[in-house]
Write an enzyme that holds these catalytic residues in place. Sequence first.
Site, PDB file in Angstrom:
ATOM      1  CB  ALA A  67     -12.175   0.326  -1.686  1.00 60.00           C
ATOM      2  N   GLY A 106      -8.546   0.868   2.091  1.00 58.64           N
ATOM      3  CA  GLY A 106      -7.523   1.354   0.652  1.00 58.64           C
ATOM      4  C   GLY A 106      -7.007   2.708   0.996  1.00 58.64           C
ATOM      5  CD  GLU A 109      -5.371  -1.977   1.374  1.00 60.53           C
ATOM      6  OE1 GLU A 109      -6.308  -1.542   0.872  1.00 60.53           O
ATOM      7  OE2 GLU A 109      -4.965  -3.324   1.089  1.00 60.53           O
ATOM      8  CD  GLU A 129      -9.437  -3.184   4.128  1.00 65.82           C
ATOM      9  OE1 GLU A 129      -9.148  -3.285   5.196  1.00 65.82           O
ATOM     10  OE2 GLU A 129      -8.892  -2.422   3.131  1.00 65.82           O
TER      11      GLU A 129
END
Length: 718
Positions: A67, A106, A109, A129
């Site tokens: 992210a 992310g 992911e 994270e």
Amino acid sequence: MTNQLKGKVNYKIEGNIAILEVDNPPVNPLSNGVRKGLADSINKANVDDAIEGIILTGAGRSFIAGADISEFGQKPDGPDLHTTLREIEFSKKPIIAAINGAALGGGLETALVCNYRIATNNAIVGLPEVNLGLLPGAGGTQRLPRLIGPSQALKMMLSGAPIPAKKALSEGILDAISENSLIEDAVLFLKDKLGQNSHPKVRDDNKKIIEARGDDNILAEAKGFASKTRRGQFAPSKIIACVEAAINEDNFDDAMKKESDYFLECLVHPQREAMIHIFFGERAASKISDIPKDTTLHQIKTAGVIGSGTMGGGIAMNFANAGIPVLVLDQDEKNLNRGIKVIEKNYQIMLDRGRISAKQKDAVMSLITPTLNYEDLSDIDIAIEAVYENLELKQKIFKNLDEQTNNKTILASNTSGLDIDAIASVTKRPDKVVGTHFFSPANVMRLLEVVRGEASSKETMATVMALGKKMKKAAVVSLNAPGFIGNRMLAGYTYQANMLLLEGALPNQIDNALESFGMSMGPFRMLDLVGLDLGWRARKLAKIKSPVTAKISDALCELDRFGQKNSKGFYNYSEGSRAPNPAPENEDIYRSISEENGFTRREIPDQEIVDRCILALVNEGAQILSEGVAQRSGDMDIVYINGYGFPIWRGGPMFYANKEGLTEVVNKIKSYAQLDKNFWKPATLLEKLASESSIFGEAPSEDAREPKLTFKKDITGV
Ligand code: 3H9
């Protein structure tokens, strides 16, 4: 309303395959433009009858770095990641992630919602994270355990450490590794699957989850690991709770909902802001305001280390670990042999613990060459001197290096406090002289203070900062001033700890209070570890009277209590153990020295202990900033977290002060001035910022700075 979009996704067609390329330099985070681009491109491919399969890859050196970290704490903007990932997961056409570099957070992911995953040999995957005070909030806590089992997934998520492609393949995260052209191999892989009626989705693969049901050990082990490695942190227990949901919830989407709720808890937690401050702070610290990004660097292809003691050996290991051949010079053959043996032993320990392979050990050892002769250093690109702290000795070595090395060699000193300009002055190349202050053990500790002398050139500074990055250090620039950044701040902290001891607190109470605050080790346990006798011997040798704050530790030395090295100091240690046990036999000494020096011992609250020690760091930090010795307050946070055991989740001492409020800091300092008005004087900059309701940030511009502390002032009398 969507603001300006950051990043895009390039769309290309090769035959019946659509190639989606995430393009958001330099590392392709999932910014709003990327999220939108991904959703749009998947739709475009799905409505195009000519397209039968989709490849998702990244432009440049990363696949997707996760992210966009800069968006956290901002107002949500553009399509959310979950919606985008659903588009990918429920695409009508099969999708393969072609992982061309780092697939982190992310990014991984995103790869996990694709049907297949192929990667280049040098790609890395991970869910880091936790290092940002977060948890993998885009399905990572649910999908990774399904692929590799909850136990392995927890290890990856709690350590935050990425793994290389080969390991990811053997664990089951990847389906294949490409040895040649990634996109060509991805096309071949996908074409092979096109005829299938359905394509695997990680969310449906419940085998490993179901196997884990009822196995209490998995979560208990994870909790044990987290409490050992991530003391005081909020996110780890939430990661474990997510995996618990993955194991026990029957419905994937119900468990995903829990992940989202826990993610939100982390997102609004103050630790998240503190840890992201450190992420960006470390990157900011690597930049020097007056040195352009494109400054030509001197390529460091070979190095020399002068001195084969603990520091020299550790520094040599850093070079070898970075793949740089290094000569280790010592004038004493016995020392040299012993030093090389210690290096070998350190690598052997890493091998025994499974951190490196035998092949890797051989490779790094082959890069380290012992020598007794300065002439062997003639071709090196950088020399780092790491002998004991004696200016004359260092000057002699620098003179020698100046004569024996080629005129491009950078000459660095690992001094922890001597004047770099005085060292540079004996050479004909002061522009190529710099301080490189490593922290012990140098092969483990991440902090590197790069000390900028009056004459250190921009090229020299930029080269050494780049070298620090290559060595995976957190490199911070300090101007040449006593104590540089870290030890100068430490002086006041240690002074306060010793004053608290004289005023009535016991070492155990002081250590416990600061460890509960989050410091990795309290000051007295630290003193025992380092050895109380070092200061005592130095003072004796120099015939210096013990300052009041050293009287107790000197009295302990007179009783042969040197610390861990002989199993007794402020604490007692059982044979072969480093665990500190209280030493009630010392208490009479504390009492009598307090009394002799006019202190009336009293009960001291833990909060006062924390305030006095931590605010001593902050106030000196403010002074350092006002002199421009550190470029920005965040640099001091990086120093304290990486070199002095300050808890990362508090964001460093200066960030902590910003969050407490600088007015509150000033008020507390003023109230402590009633106890010791000589020590507690708020720095002018601190008072100014407090009066403006402002916070610490960049150092003042050069014309607004206070004069730099000079080497004449003694700050070591603690
Ligand atoms: C996440 O994914 C949450 C999800 O689970 C759930 C969401 C719902 N965003 O490190 P470098 C910048 S959390 C924004 O020097 P390298 C960085 O600041 C995220 N910016 O390069 C720097 O900027 P500047 C989980 C980012 O080659 C520039 O890129 N992911 C991001 O040494 C170059 O960075 C992570 O924690 C980002 N995600 O290392 C991975 N990443 O030039 C974080 C980097 O202005 N990133 N920047 O100073 C890394 O670990 C390293 O950057 C990486 C490259 C290994 C990728």
